[in-house]
Design a protein around this motif. Structure first.
Motif, mmCIF file in Angstrom:
data_model
loop_
_atom_site.group_PDB
_atom_site.id
_atom_site.type_symbol
_atom_site.label_atom_id
_atom_site.label_comp_id
_atom_site.label_asym_id
_atom_site.label_seq_id
_atom_site.Cartn_x
_atom_site.Cartn_y
_atom_site.Cartn_z
ATOM 1 N N PHE A 97 4.634 -5.348 -3.263
ATOM 2 C CA PHE A 97 3.310 -5.870 -2.472
ATOM 3 C C PHE A 97 2.465 -6.788 -3.527
ATOM 4 O O PHE A 97 2.078 -7.770 -3.462
ATOM 5 N N ARG A 98 2.700 -6.933 -5.096
ATOM 6 C CA ARG A 98 1.630 -7.609 -5.813
ATOM 7 C C ARG A 98 2.570 -8.562 -5.960
ATOM 8 O O ARG A 98 2.003 -9.724 -6.486
ATOM 9 N N LEU B 104 1.038 -10.253 -3.315
ATOM 10 C CA LEU B 104 0.109 -11.215 -3.470
ATOM 11 C C LEU B 104 -0.558 -12.308 -4.270
ATOM 12 O O LEU B 104 -1.385 -12.972 -4.123
ATOM 13 N N ASN B 105 0.464 -12.435 -5.294
ATOM 14 C CA ASN B 105 0.329 -13.588 -6.305
ATOM 15 C C ASN B 105 0.723 -15.049 -5.679
ATOM 16 O O ASN B 105 1.409 -15.607 -6.327
#
Length: 96
Positions: A80-81, A84-85
């Protein structure tokens, strides 16, 4: 042994990736096997065994992830992170 996954994505900002890795839930420590090889270990507070719950290593085309038990939420949060990046992310399950 644990459940193994490859995570393919491009890494343009090594410092940003390091911040993501160290900011994931249950981050315990970084172990160095050599000058460039690093393993990020994740351990839940109730885990008093020898193995961590999960391990992430930086690989040539992304990351290696090993779930030793109750680490799937860490994998999901990491993907997920990364997404998001702005990185396209592909998870390959090596457990089939």
């Amino acid at each position: 042994m644990g459940y193994e996954y490859s995570i393919k994505c491009s890494v343009d900002d090594p410092a940003g990736i390091r911040d993501i890795l160290q900011g994931l839930p249950h981050f315990a420590r970084v172990e160095r096997a050599g000058e460039r090889e690093q393993s990020y270990l994740y351990r839940r507070p109730e885990n008093d065994g020898q193995l961590p719950n999960a391990l992430i290593e930086i690989a040539p085309v992304g990351f290696y992830f090993c779930d030793y038990g109750e680490g799937l939420d860490i994998l999901k949060e990491f993907v997920f992170r990364l997404a998001l990046n702005g990185s396209p992310v592909e998870v390959i399950d090596h457990n089939d």
